[in-house]
Motif scaffolding. Structure first.
Motif, PDB file in Angstrom:
ATOM      1  N   ARG A  13       2.722  16.642  -4.088  1.00 39.29           N
ATOM      2  CA  ARG A  13       4.140  16.626  -3.780  1.00 39.29           C
ATOM      3  C   ARG A  13       4.502  15.321  -3.075  1.00 39.29           C
ATOM      4  NH1 ARG A  13       6.224  22.272  -3.259  1.00 39.29           N
ATOM      5  NH2 ARG A  13       7.930  21.274  -2.108  1.00 39.29           N
ATOM      6  N   PRO A  14       5.753  14.880  -3.247  1.00 35.85           N
ATOM      7  CA  PRO A  14       6.167  13.636  -2.584  1.00 35.85           C
ATOM      8  C   PRO A  14       6.077  13.709  -1.066  1.00 35.85           C
ATOM      9  CG  PRO A  14       8.056  14.800  -3.564  1.00 35.85           C
ATOM     10  CD  PRO A  14       6.816  15.455  -4.086  1.00 35.85           C
ATOM     11  N   GLU A  15       6.097  14.909  -0.500  1.00 32.62           N
ATOM     12  CA  GLU A  15       5.983  15.047   0.948  1.00 32.62           C
ATOM     13  C   GLU A  15       4.610  14.607   1.473  1.00 32.62           C
ATOM     14  OE1 GLU A  15       9.156  17.919  -0.366  1.00 32.62           O
ATOM     15  OE2 GLU A  15       7.161  17.321  -1.091  1.00 32.62           O
ATOM     16  N   ALA A  16       3.630  14.453   0.568  1.00 28.38           N
ATOM     17  CA  ALA A  16       2.299  13.989   0.990  1.00 28.38           C
ATOM     18  C   ALA A  16       2.248  12.484   1.207  1.00 28.38           C
ATOM     19  CB  ALA A  16       1.252  14.386  -0.060  1.00 28.38           C
ATOM     20  N   ILE A  17       3.263  11.778   0.723  1.00 27.07           N
ATOM     21  CA  ILE A  17       3.228  10.316   0.775  1.00 27.07           C
ATOM     22  C   ILE A  17       3.232   9.805   2.215  1.00 27.07           C
ATOM     23  CG2 ILE A  17       4.486   8.212   0.173  1.00 27.07           C
ATOM     24  CD1 ILE A  17       5.525   9.747  -2.323  1.00 27.07           C
ATOM     25  N   LEU A  18       4.148  10.285   3.035  1.00 25.44           N
ATOM     26  CA  LEU A  18       4.258   9.791   4.412  1.00 25.44           C
ATOM     27  C   LEU A  18       2.978  10.016   5.219  1.00 25.44           C
ATOM     28  CD1 LEU A  18       5.836   8.586   6.752  1.00 25.44           C
ATOM     29  CD2 LEU A  18       6.787  10.866   7.212  1.00 25.44           C
ATOM     30  N   PRO A  19       2.411  11.226   5.234  1.00 28.99           N
ATOM     31  CA  PRO A  19       1.172  11.389   6.020  1.00 28.99           C
ATOM     32  C   PRO A  19       0.006  10.577   5.480  1.00 28.99           C
ATOM     33  CG  PRO A  19       1.707  13.416   4.836  1.00 28.99           C
ATOM     34  CD  PRO A  19       2.909  12.527   4.726  1.00 28.99           C
ATOM     35  N   LEU A  20      -0.072  10.384   4.158  1.00 31.10           N
ATOM     36  CA  LEU A  20      -1.130   9.538   3.600  1.00 31.10           C
ATOM     37  C   LEU A  20      -0.957   8.090   4.067  1.00 31.10           C
ATOM     38  CD1 LEU A  20      -1.650  10.790  -0.072  1.00 31.10           C
ATOM     39  CD2 LEU A  20      -3.337  10.810   1.770  1.00 31.10           C
ATOM     40  N   GLN A  21       0.280   7.604   4.062  1.00 27.46           N
ATOM     41  CA  GLN A  21       0.541   6.253   4.563  1.00 27.46           C
ATOM     42  C   GLN A  21       0.140   6.142   6.039  1.00 27.46           C
ATOM     43  OE1 GLN A  21       4.724   5.901   3.772  1.00 27.46           O
ATOM     44  NE2 GLN A  21       4.438   5.272   1.656  1.00 27.46           N
ATOM     45  N   HIS A  22       0.439   7.170   6.795  1.00 27.81           N
ATOM     46  CA  HIS A  22       0.102   7.200   8.221  1.00 27.81           C
ATOM     47  C   HIS A  22      -1.414   7.110   8.416  1.00 27.81           C
ATOM     48  CE1 HIS A  22       0.913   8.419  12.455  1.00 27.81           C
ATOM     49  NE2 HIS A  22      -0.329   8.853  12.380  1.00 27.81           N
ATOM     50  N   GLY A  42      -7.645   2.397  -9.356  1.00 29.66           N
ATOM     51  CA  GLY A  42      -6.789   1.665 -10.280  1.00 29.66           C
ATOM     52  C   GLY A  42      -5.349   1.587  -9.810  1.00 29.66           C
ATOM     53  N   VAL A  43      -4.921   2.545  -8.997  1.00 34.52           N
ATOM     54  CA  VAL A  43      -3.564   2.538  -8.456  1.00 34.52           C
ATOM     55  C   VAL A  43      -3.555   2.040  -7.005  1.00 34.52           C
ATOM     56  CG1 VAL A  43      -1.520   3.934  -7.942  1.00 34.52           C
ATOM     57  CG2 VAL A  43      -2.886   4.430  -9.977  1.00 34.52           C
ATOM     58  N   LEU A  44      -4.467   2.539  -6.176  1.00 34.88           N
ATOM     59  CA  LEU A  44      -4.469   2.174  -4.764  1.00 34.88           C
ATOM     60  C   LEU A  44      -4.858   0.715  -4.534  1.00 34.88           C
ATOM     61  CD1 LEU A  44      -6.063   5.221  -2.882  1.00 34.88           C
ATOM     62  CD2 LEU A  44      -3.674   4.474  -2.864  1.00 34.88           C
ATOM     63  N   LEU A  45      -5.911   0.267  -5.214  1.00 37.82           N
ATOM     64  CA  LEU A  45      -6.413  -1.104  -5.044  1.00 37.82           C
ATOM     65  C   LEU A  45      -6.633  -1.727  -6.422  1.00 37.82           C
ATOM     66  CD1 LEU A  45      -9.035  -0.366  -2.226  1.00 37.82           C
ATOM     67  CD2 LEU A  45      -6.743  -1.312  -1.917  1.00 37.82           C
ATOM     68  N   PRO A  46      -5.551  -1.960  -7.170  1.00 29.63           N
ATOM     69  CA  PRO A  46      -5.687  -2.420  -8.550  1.00 29.63           C
ATOM     70  C   PRO A  46      -6.442  -3.742  -8.663  1.00 29.63           C
ATOM     71  CG  PRO A  46      -3.432  -2.686  -7.763  1.00 29.63           C
ATOM     72  CD  PRO A  46      -4.150  -1.871  -6.741  1.00 29.63           C
ATOM     73  N   ASN A  47      -7.353  -3.803  -9.610  1.00 32.23           N
ATOM     74  CA  ASN A  47      -8.163  -4.981  -9.930  1.00 32.23           C
ATOM     75  C   ASN A  47      -9.227  -5.319  -8.898  1.00 32.23           C
ATOM     76  OD1 ASN A  47      -6.775  -5.560 -12.382  1.00 32.23           O
ATOM     77  ND2 ASN A  47      -5.112  -6.481 -11.200  1.00 32.23           N
ATOM     78  N   LEU A  48      -9.324  -4.517  -7.825  1.00 38.87           N
ATOM     79  CA  LEU A  48     -10.421  -4.757  -6.882  1.00 38.87           C
ATOM     80  C   LEU A  48     -11.762  -4.509  -7.560  1.00 38.87           C
ATOM     81  CD1 LEU A  48     -11.626  -5.202  -4.035  1.00 38.87           C
ATOM     82  CD2 LEU A  48     -11.327  -2.756  -3.643  1.00 38.87           C
ATOM     83  N   TYR A  49     -11.844  -3.423  -8.262  1.00 34.23           N
ATOM     84  CA  TYR A  49     -13.104  -2.956  -8.851  1.00 34.23           C
ATOM     85  C   TYR A  49     -12.731  -2.288 -10.172  1.00 34.23           C
ATOM     86  CZ  TYR A  49     -17.794  -0.716  -8.308  1.00 34.23           C
ATOM     87  OH  TYR A  49     -19.100  -0.295  -8.436  1.00 34.23           O
ATOM     88  N   PRO A  50     -12.134  -3.061 -11.113  1.00 31.75           N
ATOM     89  CA  PRO A  50     -11.561  -2.455 -12.319  1.00 31.75           C
ATOM     90  C   PRO A  50     -12.565  -1.693 -13.167  1.00 31.75           C
ATOM     91  CG  PRO A  50     -11.681  -4.854 -12.527  1.00 31.75           C
ATOM     92  CD  PRO A  50     -11.972  -4.523 -11.094  1.00 31.75           C
ATOM     93  N   LEU A  65       0.825  -1.203   0.000  1.00 33.13           N
ATOM     94  CA  LEU A  65       0.000   0.000   0.000  1.00 33.13           C
ATOM     95  C   LEU A  65       0.863   1.259   0.000  1.00 33.13           C
ATOM     96  CD1 LEU A  65      -3.100  -0.508   2.315  1.00 33.13           C
ATOM     97  CD2 LEU A  65      -3.094   0.347  -0.018  1.00 33.13           C
ATOM     98  N   LYS A  66       1.936   1.227   0.753  1.00 33.96           N
ATOM     99  CA  LYS A  66       2.843   2.374   0.769  1.00 33.96           C
ATOM    100  C   LYS A  66       3.385   2.643  -0.627  1.00 33.96           C
ATOM    101  CE  LYS A  66       4.389   1.823   5.565  1.00 33.96           C
ATOM    102  NZ  LYS A  66       5.525   1.473   6.452  1.00 33.96           N
ATOM    103  N   ASP A  67       3.781   1.578  -1.320  1.00 35.44           N
ATOM    104  CA  ASP A  67       4.307   1.744  -2.681  1.00 35.44           C
ATOM    105  C   ASP A  67       3.242   2.298  -3.626  1.00 35.44           C
ATOM    106  OD1 ASP A  67       6.764   0.781  -1.904  1.00 35.44           O
ATOM    107  OD2 ASP A  67       6.358  -1.290  -2.532  1.00 35.44           O
ATOM    108  N   ARG A  68       1.985   1.850  -3.429  1.00 33.98           N
ATOM    109  CA  ARG A  68       0.918   2.313  -4.321  1.00 33.98           C
ATOM    110  C   ARG A  68       0.548   3.767  -4.037  1.00 33.98           C
ATOM    111  NH1 ARG A  68      -2.617  -1.920  -2.572  1.00 33.98           N
ATOM    112  NH2 ARG A  68      -1.458  -3.844  -2.879  1.00 33.98           N
ATOM    113  N   ILE A  69       0.587   4.168  -2.761  1.00 32.50           N
ATOM    114  CA  ILE A  69       0.337   5.573  -2.430  1.00 32.50           C
ATOM    115  C   ILE A  69       1.416   6.449  -3.058  1.00 32.50           C
ATOM    116  CG2 ILE A  69       0.325   7.260  -0.550  1.00 32.50           C
ATOM    117  CD1 ILE A  69      -1.031   5.095   1.186  1.00 32.50           C
ATOM    118  N   ARG A  70       2.665   5.985  -2.968  1.00 28.08           N
ATOM    119  CA  ARG A  70       3.770   6.724  -3.582  1.00 28.08           C
ATOM    120  C   ARG A  70       3.550   6.840  -5.100  1.00 28.08           C
ATOM    121  NH1 ARG A  70       7.303   3.817  -1.751  1.00 28.08           N
ATOM    122  NH2 ARG A  70       7.884   5.089   0.060  1.00 28.08           N
TER     123      ARG A  70
END
Length: 403
Positions: free
Chosen positions: A322-331, A386-394, A301-306
């Motif tokens: 911005r890439p700085e949003a990745i860490l708080p989104l993962q959190h 499509g990026v966060l949960l690929p193929n869940l609900y294509p 999930l971290k990789d997909r958020i990135r």
């Protein structure tokens, strides 16, 4: 769709749809069910309640889409999302399907809110309730069958029907068949046996065909209510059944078969085919819980958020991704809601810049807040799946609507 019955031998005695549960190979079925239960419980334990709530909402929409697709009457997920905001199409057929999709979502939510026990959910009363909750929300014109008959929400049919090659019980005998199902199914099973019982009940209640129309949808709503004790709302067997639609219908049809000789159980219907249906159902559940486990793996999930932030920064050409949003989104995804101030601090950006990033994520639905200044939690907008949960609900991320 039901049609007037032809001259086929009548089913009017409950023993005619025995066995309701297999008497053989129960140990084999339990061994197949055990890893499904274990994986499902691990999955529930690993998801924050706030993220779970968002996933449940997504699964409801997904269930509505897939259940109606099984019936050959689906509409695009974008249309469903619009209908949930009271934005209905100008095209009558699309609007009708939108209304049906919303009714399905609301019926499922209402069933969940009741928090039925295992015994209560397996009782035929909950099947009648599912049918009523689904169809009472629709206008009379949306409840009319292809033959022009009015469908009464939650009411047993009052005429005999034939469904393709299957002859359901006579309408006068329906209470007897449902009462017999309740005697066999409505018990406080352990989770392994509950999964097996859910499979059997799904087939046998559909076989009874208690309603004039809407039996498939009502049975899948009923099964969802039963399976909530196992799924926690995080995954759905409906997705698997829809994606294996031909196998689903084939196994249901084969489980309708009469007993094939002395080695095929002691009931009127084939025990061998009922076991095969149970194996198919359990295997479909296994596939779905394993898939969702992969989807919610924290490292992935971290990789997909990135990847999502990187893609959107490139596509939208905006400095607010911005890439700085990745860490708080993962959190937020892993640990649940945080205050806006905490989100800003986690970015490591200056106050003004971080607030712009936060505003962009809220505007796009990747973050959700109940109030203008309240805590933020993870959102799951259709265009991010499509990026966060690929193929869940294509189908949800397809840019081409189905009409």
């Amino acid at each position: 769709m039901s049609v007037p019955a032809t001259s086929i031998a009548a089913y009017d005695q409950p023993h005619q749809f025995e066995p309701l549960l297999p008497s053989r190979r129960l140990d084999d079925l339990s061994r197949q069910a055990r890893p499904v239960i274990e994986a499902a419980l691990r999955l529930q334990a690993g998801v924050h309640p706030a993220t779970l709530a968002e996933l449940r909402g997504l699964v409801r929409s997904m269930n509505s889409y897939y259940s109606n697709r099984i019936e050959g009457q689906s509409t695009h997920p974008v249309h469903i999302a619009r209908a949930l905001k009271a934005d209905f199409s100008d095209q009558p057929d699309i609007a009708r399907r939108q209304r049906l999709a919303v009714a399905h979502i609301q019926a499922e939510q209402a069933l969940e809110a009741l928090e039925l026990s295992e015994l209560e959910s397996l009782h035929s009363r909950s099947l009648l309730l599912a049918h009523r909750l689904l169809y009472e929300q629709l206008q009379p014109e949306d409840r009319r069958t292809d033959e022009g008959l009015d469908l009464l929400p939650g009411q047993l049919r009052t005429q005999d029907v034939a469904v393709s090659r299957h002859q359901p019980p006579t309408h006068t005998a329906l209470p007897l068949f449902l009462a017999r199902a309740d005697e066999r199914y409505a018990k406080p099973w352990g989770l392994e046996q509950l999964l097996i019982t859910a499979a059997c009940a799904h087939h046998r209640l559909a076989w009874v065909h208690p309603f004039l129309d809407g039996n498939g949808r009502a049975c899948r709503l009923h099964t969802h209510a039963v399976m909530r004790h196992i799924t926690g709302g995080l995954w759905s067997v409906n997705r698997g059944l829809a994606r294996r639609r031909d196998d689903y219908y084939r196994h249901l049809s084969e489980a309708d078969m009469a007993r094939q000789g002395d080695l095929d159980g002691r009931g009127n219907l084939s025990e061998r085919m009922l076991i095969a249906w149970c194996e198919f159902f359990i295997d479909t559940c296994r596939d779905q819980v394993e898939f969702m486990t992969r989807m919610l793996n924290l490292d992935e999930l971290k990789d997909r958020i990135r990847a999502l932030i990187t893609i959107r920064a490139h596509q939208r050409q905006t400095p607010d991704y911005r890439p700085e949003a990745i860490l708080p989104l993962q959190h937020v995804m892993a640990l649940g809601p945080i205050t806006r101030g905490e989100f800003v601090q986690l970015t490591g950006l200056g106050e003004r810049t971080a607030r712009k990033v936060l505003a962009q994520l809220l505007a796009d639905g990747l973050l959700i807040s109940d109030t203008p200044k309240g805590p933020v939690r993870m959102g799951l907008p259709l265009d991010a799946l499509g990026v966060l949960l690929p193929n869940l609900y294509p189908e949800a991320v397809s840019s081409v609507l189905d009409y």
